[in-house]
Design a protein around this motif. Structure first.
Motif, PDB file in Angstrom:
ATOM      1  N   LEU A 151      16.534  69.209  34.274  1.00 52.42           N
ATOM      2  CA  LEU A 151      16.299  69.592  35.663  1.00 52.42           C
ATOM      3  C   LEU A 151      14.868  70.075  35.802  1.00 52.42           C
ATOM      4  N   ALA A 152      14.267  69.840  36.948  1.00 58.31           N
ATOM      5  CA  ALA A 152      12.871  70.215  37.161  1.00 58.31           C
ATOM      6  C   ALA A 152      12.707  70.775  38.559  1.00 58.31           C
ATOM      7  N   PRO A 153      11.740  71.668  38.760  1.00 59.47           N
ATOM      8  CA  PRO A 153      11.492  72.213  40.104  1.00 59.47           C
ATOM      9  C   PRO A 153      10.974  71.134  41.052  1.00 59.47           C
ATOM     10  N   LEU A 154      11.016  71.426  42.316  1.00 62.74           N
ATOM     11  CA  LEU A 154      10.755  70.438  43.357  1.00 62.74           C
ATOM     12  C   LEU A 154       9.434  69.699  43.173  1.00 62.74           C
ATOM     13  N   GLU A 155       8.386  70.434  42.820  1.00 61.04           N
ATOM     14  CA  GLU A 155       7.061  69.803  42.736  1.00 61.04           C
ATOM     15  C   GLU A 155       6.930  68.843  41.558  1.00 61.04           C
ATOM     16  N   ARG A 156       7.890  68.872  40.626  1.00 61.10           N
ATOM     17  CA  ARG A 156       7.820  67.994  39.461  1.00 61.10           C
ATOM     18  C   ARG A 156       8.893  66.898  39.488  1.00 61.10           C
ATOM     19  N   VAL A 157       9.627  66.821  40.604  1.00 63.63           N
ATOM     20  CA  VAL A 157      10.738  65.871  40.688  1.00 63.63           C
ATOM     21  C   VAL A 157      10.249  64.487  41.112  1.00 63.63           C
ATOM     22  N   GLU A 172       9.768  63.586  50.506  1.00 56.60           N
ATOM     23  CA  GLU A 172       8.686  63.746  51.479  1.00 56.60           C
ATOM     24  C   GLU A 172       9.170  64.520  52.700  1.00 56.60           C
ATOM     25  N   ALA A 173      10.409  64.301  53.102  1.00 56.47           N
ATOM     26  CA  ALA A 173      10.952  65.014  54.260  1.00 56.47           C
ATOM     27  C   ALA A 173      11.111  66.508  53.955  1.00 56.47           C
ATOM     28  N   VAL A 174      11.622  66.825  52.768  1.00 52.34           N
ATOM     29  CA  VAL A 174      11.790  68.231  52.379  1.00 52.34           C
ATOM     30  C   VAL A 174      10.431  68.921  52.309  1.00 52.34           C
ATOM     31  N   ARG A 175       9.452  68.250  51.734  1.00 57.27           N
ATOM     32  CA  ARG A 175       8.111  68.846  51.638  1.00 57.27           C
ATOM     33  C   ARG A 175       7.483  69.021  53.008  1.00 57.27           C
ATOM     34  N   TYR A 191      12.785  79.363  50.716  1.00 61.09           N
ATOM     35  CA  TYR A 191      13.319  78.088  51.188  1.00 61.09           C
ATOM     36  C   TYR A 191      13.163  76.997  50.134  1.00 61.09           C
ATOM     37  N   THR A 192      12.074  77.037  49.379  1.00 55.86           N
ATOM     38  CA  THR A 192      11.884  76.062  48.296  1.00 55.86           C
ATOM     39  C   THR A 192      13.018  76.184  47.284  1.00 55.86           C
ATOM     40  N   LYS A 193      13.356  77.418  46.933  1.00 58.79           N
ATOM     41  CA  LYS A 193      14.429  77.655  45.968  1.00 58.79           C
ATOM     42  C   LYS A 193      15.746  77.058  46.458  1.00 58.79           C
ATOM     43  N   GLU A 194      16.094  77.271  47.732  1.00 57.44           N
ATOM     44  CA  GLU A 194      17.375  76.787  48.244  1.00 57.44           C
ATOM     45  C   GLU A 194      17.400  75.266  48.339  1.00 57.44           C
ATOM     46  N   LEU A 195      16.315  74.651  48.793  1.00 59.80           N
ATOM     47  CA  LEU A 195      16.305  73.202  48.970  1.00 59.80           C
ATOM     48  C   LEU A 195      16.256  72.463  47.638  1.00 59.80           C
ATOM     49  N   GLU A 196      15.505  72.984  46.664  1.00 59.54           N
ATOM     50  CA  GLU A 196      15.459  72.286  45.376  1.00 59.54           C
ATOM     51  C   GLU A 196      16.792  72.399  44.651  1.00 59.54           C
ATOM     52  N   ARG A 197      17.475  73.521  44.786  1.00 59.53           N
ATOM     53  CA  ARG A 197      18.811  73.662  44.195  1.00 59.53           C
ATOM     54  C   ARG A 197      19.757  72.611  44.774  1.00 59.53           C
TER      55      ARG A 197
END
Length: 607
Positions: A209-215, A243-246, A262-268
């Motif tokens: 698993l990876a954080p949003l910026e590395r997905v 792209e939509a989430v970002r 919000y980043t934490k909730e959306l990447e989860r």
């Protein structure tokens, strides 16, 4: 042999880079007291370095290096040093000649070893912070970094990412000498600018698993053809779910706390959708959202791990096995709001979260940790001790700390509000009791709301003393932060920040350190008068505890509840009423203590 340098023989150890930095300062006529504070620690001689000891040490070091340069340096340098010694009795060095001497004496620098104390290789301020975290030697430092990963520095107060980067870089440069290896994932690169080489493809079979910026998502999971994609022309240029989430998160680029949350909730949710439900985000239906709501109660082990750097392979979306009911509720609401926006901009056709109810919230009797508030008697004793410390000539930092504590306990400020408070927003008022003038301060609190808080005469007196320490007149009306550092560190970054001469406010995180620093010294200085319970309370006291102290003391003095609410900036009067409940609870505890007393004691009192 002219080109064969030898180490300087000394009674303790060879010179370290700290010693050379101290000598450079000495040559430039920096006071010995300042040099002692910046460059010498207890690792040097087992005791605190005094200015006299430092001056003697550096003069001896200078003489030894000159001898080494005379023997192994160039003939031009040797002639210059001899001429200077003949004219002045001993060679006098300038910044230029010192650099030449250092080059001639490079091998006089000690080689770092695993058993060396951190104070031999890092400045005392850094060494003290490492020591406070239980890190005494270089071996312990390497082990600490490897155990905690890239975010190791978060566990060491006042070791920020910049300083941590230098520490890790130095450890890597000296791995061969120390004999210990720094793990490759101990990286402090900017987590929001991951290069393509750092991206990780997440798919249905992914065990990583990876954080949003590395997905990176494969085509079938990217959402390019999601079932819930809007058929009409979209308002954002997002071709896939990432792209939509970002694009949604970009709206909060100027609100760092909200952005992180919000980043934490959306990447989860995104990672769960891809790896557990095996669907792109834009294909999820209401029953998927219901399943995620249940997942929040007990995330699977693959999603849970200790706190790590976002660049670490050990990073996981959750740091605990289950979220509280409040956190579950927050996650659902945050996702519902994000999907509503995606519908509004016509990326999604509908919001599946609209038919998902919020998790049941357990209403606790006390939402605030008001038990951390300081009792009135203890707070008064603390103020007396602090005032006594502030009377000393060398108590400038105590006077800074006093301002921070009073703004919390007398005005109810949060640490962020305290750090951002400014002189131009503080003014006297014509109101008061006819004896003391009450000042008012305009602060910007949560949700960017302005409010006015009263400032006590004691705080104004403390501010006046603090500004005098800064070389400024508080009552002249000069603009600037109410609380600012007295001493500017010699590092390039610090000097750059203060280049225009304007004072910079403390960072909110620094307020935590100031309170921790004060509590340690209060416990030590008042030990004979403190009970075990009071020591426990002080050892766990944070900046927010002083805000709670204001609330409970105001309630005890029967200040109208709506007034307390306005000062504290609570959105609900119900929240403020907890301070009244705390006073009632305190009364009941005191009564219970009375009832537990032996009957004979009470009988004696009745007689």
């Amino acid at each position: 042999m002219a080109n064969q340098a030898r180490p300087v023989t000394k009674s303790r150890a060879s010179y370290t880079r700290n010693h050379f930095a101290a000598l450079r300062a000495f040559v430039q006529r920096v006071p010995a007291a300042t040099i002692a504070r910046l460059y010498f620690s207890e690792d040097e001689n087992g005791n605190e370095a005094t200015p006299g000891w430092v001056e003697s040490y550096l003069r001896r070091m200078q003489a030894e290096l000159v001898d080494l340069a005379l023997e192994h340096g160039s003939s031009v340098l040797a002639d210059h040093l001899k001429a200077s010694a003949k004219a002045h009795g001993s060679a006098r060095l300038t910044a230029v000649t010192l650099k030449m001497v250092e080059q001639a004496a490079l091998l006089a620098v000690a080689k770092p070893e695993a058993s060396h104390g951190v104070g031999l290789w890092f400045r005392p301020l850094v060494a003290r912070r490492l020591n406070d975290a239980g890190i005494r030697t270089l071996a312990e430092l390497v082990d600490f970094c490897n155990r905690r990963g890239g975010s190791w520095w978060r566990a060491v107060p006042r070791i920020g990412p910049g300083r941590a980067r230098h520490i890790v870089s130095w450890l890597r440069q000296n791995e061969a000498l120390i004999g210990l290896h720094i793990a490759t994932d101990i990286s402090l690169d900017d987590p929001f600018s991951a290069p393509d080489s750092a991206l990780i493809t997440i798919d249905t079979d992914s065990s990583v698993l990876a954080p949003l910026e590395r997905v990176r998502l494969p085509g079938e999971l990217s959402g390019e053809s999601g079932l819930n994609r809007h058929a009409s022309f979209p308002y954002i240029t997002a071709h896939n779910d990432l792209e939509a989430v970002r694009a949604y998160l970009h709206r909060y680029r100027e609100q760092p706390k909200t952005l992180r949350a919000y980043t934490k909730e959306l990447e989860r949710f995104l990672l769960w959708a891809v790896t557990v439900r095996r669907k792109p985000l834009s294909s999820l239906l209401a029953d998927d959202c219901e399943a995620y709501r249940d997942f929040l109660k007990a995330p699977s082990p693959a999603f849970v791990g200790s706190r790590q750097s976002r660049a670490s392979g050990r990073w996981r979306p959750f740091s605990e096995s289950g979220l509280s009911s409040e956190s579950q509720r927050y996650a659902v609401r945050a996702l519902r709001a994000a999907f509503a926006w995606l519908v509004d901009v016509r990326y999604l056709a509908g919001n599946p979260w609209t038919v998902v109810s919020d998790p049941i919230r357990i209403v606790r009797e006390s939402e605030l940790h008001v038990e951390r508030a300081l009792p009135a008697i203890l707070w008064e004793r603390m103020r007396g001790f602090i005032d006594d410390q502030c009377l000393r000539e060398d108590a400038r930092y105590w006077r800074s700390v006093r301002v921070a504590l009073l703004l919390g306990a007398d005005s109810g400020l949060r640490r962020e509000e305290l750090a951002s408070a400014r002189r131009e927003r503080l003014a006297p008022t014509p109101h008061g009791d006819g004896v003391e003038v009450v000042w008012q301060l305009l602060v910007i609190g949560k949700r960017k709301k302005e409010r006015t808080v009263p400032v006590s005469p004691a705080t104004i007196a403390a501010l006046t003393a603090h500004w005098r320490d800064r070389g400024e007149d508080f009552h002249s009306g000069t603009a600037g932060p109410l609380l600012a550092p007295i001493f500017i560190p010699p590092g390039k970054e610090a000097q750059k920040k203060h280049a225009d001469g304007a004072p910079l406010a403390y960072h909110a995180d620094t307020i935590n350190f100031m309170v921790e620093w004060a509590m340690k010294r209060l416990i030590a200085g008042m030990a004979s008068t403190l009970s075990v319970e009071e020591i426990k309370l002080l050892s766990g006291t944070s900046p927010h505890a002083f805000r709670h102290t204001f609330g409970t003391l105001a309630a005890a003095e029967e200040v109208p509840l709506d007034v307390v609410q306005k000062i504290l900036g609570h959105a609900s009067l119900q929240t403020t009423s907890i301070y009244v409940q705390a006073e009632k609870q305190r009364m009941l505890r005191e009564a219970a203590s009375f009832y537990r007393r032996p009957k004979s004691d009470k009988a004696g009192e009745e007689g």
